[in-house]
Design an enzyme around this catalytic site. Structure first.
Site, PDB file in Angstrom:
ATOM      1  N   GLY A   1      50.011  35.154  39.196  1.00 29.64           N
ATOM      2  CA  GLY A   1      49.912  36.528  39.743  1.00 29.64           C
ATOM      3  C   GLY A   1      50.931  36.366  40.603  1.00 29.64           C
ATOM      4  O   GLY A   1      51.500  36.906  40.217  1.00 29.64           O
ATOM      5  N   GLY A   2      50.850  36.543  41.989  1.00 28.49           N
ATOM      6  CA  GLY A   2      51.408  36.714  42.596  1.00 28.49           C
ATOM      7  C   GLY A   2      53.056  36.274  42.419  1.00 28.49           C
ATOM      8  O   GLY A   2      53.990  36.820  42.517  1.00 28.49           O
TER       9      GLY A   2
ATOM     10  N   GLU B   1      38.400  39.490  39.320  1.00 32.71           N
ATOM     11  CA  GLU B   1      38.375  40.104  39.755  1.00 32.71           C
ATOM     12  C   GLU B   1      37.777  41.218  39.818  1.00 32.71           C
ATOM     13  O   GLU B   1      37.465  42.218  40.219  1.00 32.71           O
ATOM     14  CB  GLU B   1      40.719  40.684  40.261  1.00 32.71           C
ATOM     15  CG  GLU B   1      40.250  39.826  41.373  1.00 32.71           C
ATOM     16  CD  GLU B   1      42.026  39.944  41.505  1.00 32.71           C
ATOM     17  OE1 GLU B   1      43.267  40.696  40.652  1.00 32.71           O
ATOM     18  OE2 GLU B   1      42.274  38.170  42.016  1.00 32.71           O
TER      19      GLU B   1
ATOM     20  N   HIS C   1      38.694  38.495  33.913  1.00 31.93           N
ATOM     21  CA  HIS C   1      39.657  38.679  35.611  1.00 31.93           C
ATOM     22  C   HIS C   1      38.380  37.888  36.603  1.00 31.93           C
ATOM     23  O   HIS C   1      37.546  38.955  36.304  1.00 31.93           O
ATOM     24  CB  HIS C   1      41.047  38.892  35.690  1.00 31.93           C
ATOM     25  CG  HIS C   1      41.417  38.406  35.942  1.00 31.93           C
ATOM     26  ND1 HIS C   1      41.583  38.415  37.868  1.00 31.93           N
ATOM     27  CD2 HIS C   1      42.591  37.402  36.081  1.00 31.93           C
ATOM     28  CE1 HIS C   1      42.165  37.785  38.602  1.00 31.93           C
ATOM     29  NE2 HIS C   1      43.123  37.242  37.854  1.00 31.93           N
TER      30      HIS C   1
ATOM     31  N   LYS D   1      48.617  42.225  37.836  1.00 39.56           N
ATOM     32  CA  LYS D   1      47.710  43.022  38.967  1.00 39.56           C
ATOM     33  C   LYS D   1      47.848  45.068  39.326  1.00 39.56           C
ATOM     34  O   LYS D   1      48.944  45.026  38.729  1.00 39.56           O
ATOM     35  CB  LYS D   1      47.347  42.754  40.045  1.00 39.56           C
ATOM     36  CG  LYS D   1      47.465  40.937  40.044  1.00 39.56           C
ATOM     37  CD  LYS D   1      46.526  40.206  41.101  1.00 39.56           C
ATOM     38  CE  LYS D   1      46.192  38.733  41.068  1.00 39.56           C
ATOM     39  NZ  LYS D   1      45.251  38.610  42.121  1.00 39.56           N
TER      40      LYS D   1
ATOM     41  N   ASN E   1      50.326  37.990  35.361  1.00 37.26           N
ATOM     42  CA  ASN E   1      49.166  39.177  35.235  1.00 37.26           C
ATOM     43  C   ASN E   1      49.966  39.855  36.732  1.00 37.26           C
ATOM     44  O   ASN E   1      49.540  39.216  38.011  1.00 37.26           O
ATOM     45  CB  ASN E   1      47.894  38.041  36.075  1.00 37.26           C
ATOM     46  CG  ASN E   1      47.078  39.574  36.618  1.00 37.26           C
ATOM     47  OD1 ASN E   1      47.251  40.599  36.114  1.00 37.26           O
ATOM     48  ND2 ASN E   1      45.763  38.505  36.528  1.00 37.26           N
TER      49      ASN E   1
ATOM     50  N   SER F   1      47.695  29.930  41.676  1.00 37.45           N
ATOM     51  CA  SER F   1      48.308  29.630  43.330  1.00 37.45           C
ATOM     52  C   SER F   1      49.806  28.713  42.325  1.00 37.45           C
ATOM     53  O   SER F   1      50.336  28.044  42.651  1.00 37.45           O
ATOM     54  CB  SER F   1      47.932  29.048  44.383  1.00 37.45           C
ATOM     55  OG  SER F   1      47.531  30.381  45.153  1.00 37.45           O
TER      56      SER F   1
ATOM     57  N   GLU G   1      40.671  29.486  35.457  1.00 38.54           N
ATOM     58  CA  GLU G   1      40.903  30.406  37.246  1.00 38.54           C
ATOM     59  C   GLU G   1      40.101  30.023  38.014  1.00 38.54           C
ATOM     60  O   GLU G   1      38.757  30.626  38.048  1.00 38.54           O
ATOM     61  CB  GLU G   1      41.055  31.301  37.234  1.00 38.54           C
ATOM     62  CG  GLU G   1      42.423  31.742  36.129  1.00 38.54           C
ATOM     63  CD  GLU G   1      43.303  32.899  36.311  1.00 38.54           C
ATOM     64  OE1 GLU G   1      44.384  33.246  36.445  1.00 38.54           O
ATOM     65  OE2 GLU G   1      42.671  34.099  36.390  1.00 38.54           O
TER      66      GLU G   1
ATOM     67  N   GLY H   1      45.302  33.977  44.297  1.00 36.59           N
ATOM     68  CA  GLY H   1      45.923  34.398  45.824  1.00 36.59           C
ATOM     69  C   GLY H   1      46.063  33.923  46.675  1.00 36.59           C
ATOM     70  O   GLY H   1      45.629  34.418  48.111  1.00 36.59           O
TER      71      GLY H   1
HETATM   72  C1  PEP Z   1      45.588  35.701  38.812  1.00 35.70           C
HETATM   73  O1  PEP Z   1      45.712  36.614  39.167  1.00 35.70           O
HETATM   74  O2  PEP Z   1      45.238  35.957  37.618  1.00 35.70           O
HETATM   75  C2  PEP Z   1      46.334  34.796  39.578  1.00 35.70           C
HETATM   76  C3  PEP Z   1      46.175  33.116  38.840  1.00 35.70           C
HETATM   77  O3  PEP Z   1      46.711  34.840  40.708  1.00 35.70           O
HETATM   78  P1  PEP Z   1      47.573  33.548  41.666  1.00 35.70           P
HETATM   79  O4  PEP Z   1      48.802  33.290  40.327  1.00 35.70           O
HETATM   80  O5  PEP Z   1      48.123  34.883  42.739  1.00 35.70           O
HETATM   81  O6  PEP Z   1      46.570  33.041  42.354  1.00 35.70           O
END
Ligand code: PEP
Length: 251
Positions: free
Chosen positions: A233-234, A97, A95, A11, A9, A212, A167, A173
């Protein structure tokens, strides 16, 4: 057999030049990896170039959101048929967010999920609790409410063509990952809940963990029996991290 999947993802990150570098490194790194599917969910403006870069690879692509409406006077929205024009396979729905920063409620999430499925896209439905929920001991109740909102609109059979991503919001994040056992407990809760309505759908359902996930914790998470991959994500923005996470899932 249940499919395994790692989906990135991105973002609101990237630009044309960075995307090109990232995807050429990722497609080289994933070349020949078997036993799992891999995908990136990218910002809308990059769908066309990502499609061009990935169409001759085994990596799929998708979006991070979609409108619940098919077409019309909805300024700023993007429809499922637009995603279809760029041959998206996946779309992330609900999501945290989107839910917390953009006010998407469970009903809107369910409508988006249905609209995506109707167009032949595979929704990656995100569910998860806040830290307050977890500390109050109501994680399962929150997950159940989020899933029930979708079941009420889409039916249990819809999960035969969907992916769920658990999640925990406190892990997204933040660098704090759920322990493999914490994640497994919620994944088992989700699968068992669906099994009470349809055991075959539950057995085949791909449930991802997100929060994460990094190269150094992916393998222990993916070793859990009800964790079928990750929503990343990251770490999906760093080629070597993403490749290592994908390797941890594949044979
Ligand atoms: C996400 O945005 O779905 C996510 C899991 O981010 P991160 O891996 O950065 O925690």
């Amino acid at each position: 057999m249940r499919e395994k999947l790692v989906a990135g993802n991105w973002k609101m990150h990237g630009n044309l030049a960075e995307n090109k570098q990232l995807l050429s490194a990722i497609s080289a790194g994933l070349n020949g990896l078997n036993g799992a599917k891999f995908a990136v969910c990218v910002p809308y403006p990059y769908l066309s170039s990502v499609q061009n870069m990935l169409q001759d690879t085994d990596i799929s692509w998708g979006a991070q959101n979609v409108s619940q409406y098919e077409k019309g006077a909805y300024t700023g929205e993007v429809s499922v048929s637009m995603l279809d024009d760029f041959e998206c396979t996946y779309v992330i729905i609900g999501h945290s967010e989107r839910r917390t920063l953009f006010g998407e409620d469970s009903y809107a999430v369910a409508e988006k999920y249905v609209t995506a499925q109707r167009a032949g896209l595979t929704p990656i439905l995100c569910v998860g609790e806040t830290l307050e929920h977890r500390e109050a001991g109501i994680t399962e109740q929150i997950i159940q409410e989020q899933l029930t909102a979708v079941v009420n609109v889409a039916g249990i059979e819809s999960f035969s063509k969907a992916v769920i991503a658990y999640e925990p919001i406190w892990a997204i994040g933040t660098g704090k990952t759920a322990s493999p056992q914490q994640a497994q407990d919620v994944h088992a809760f989700i699968r068992n809940g669906i099994a009470t309505q349809d055991i075959n759908i539950a057995k085949e359902l791909t449930i991802l963990y997100g929060g994460s996930v990094k190269a150094n914790n992916a393998a222990e998470l993916f070793a859990m029996p009800d964790i079928d991959g990750g929503l990343i994500g990251g770490a999906s923005l760093v080629a070597n991290e993403f490749i290592a996470i994908c390797r941890a899932l594949s044979n």
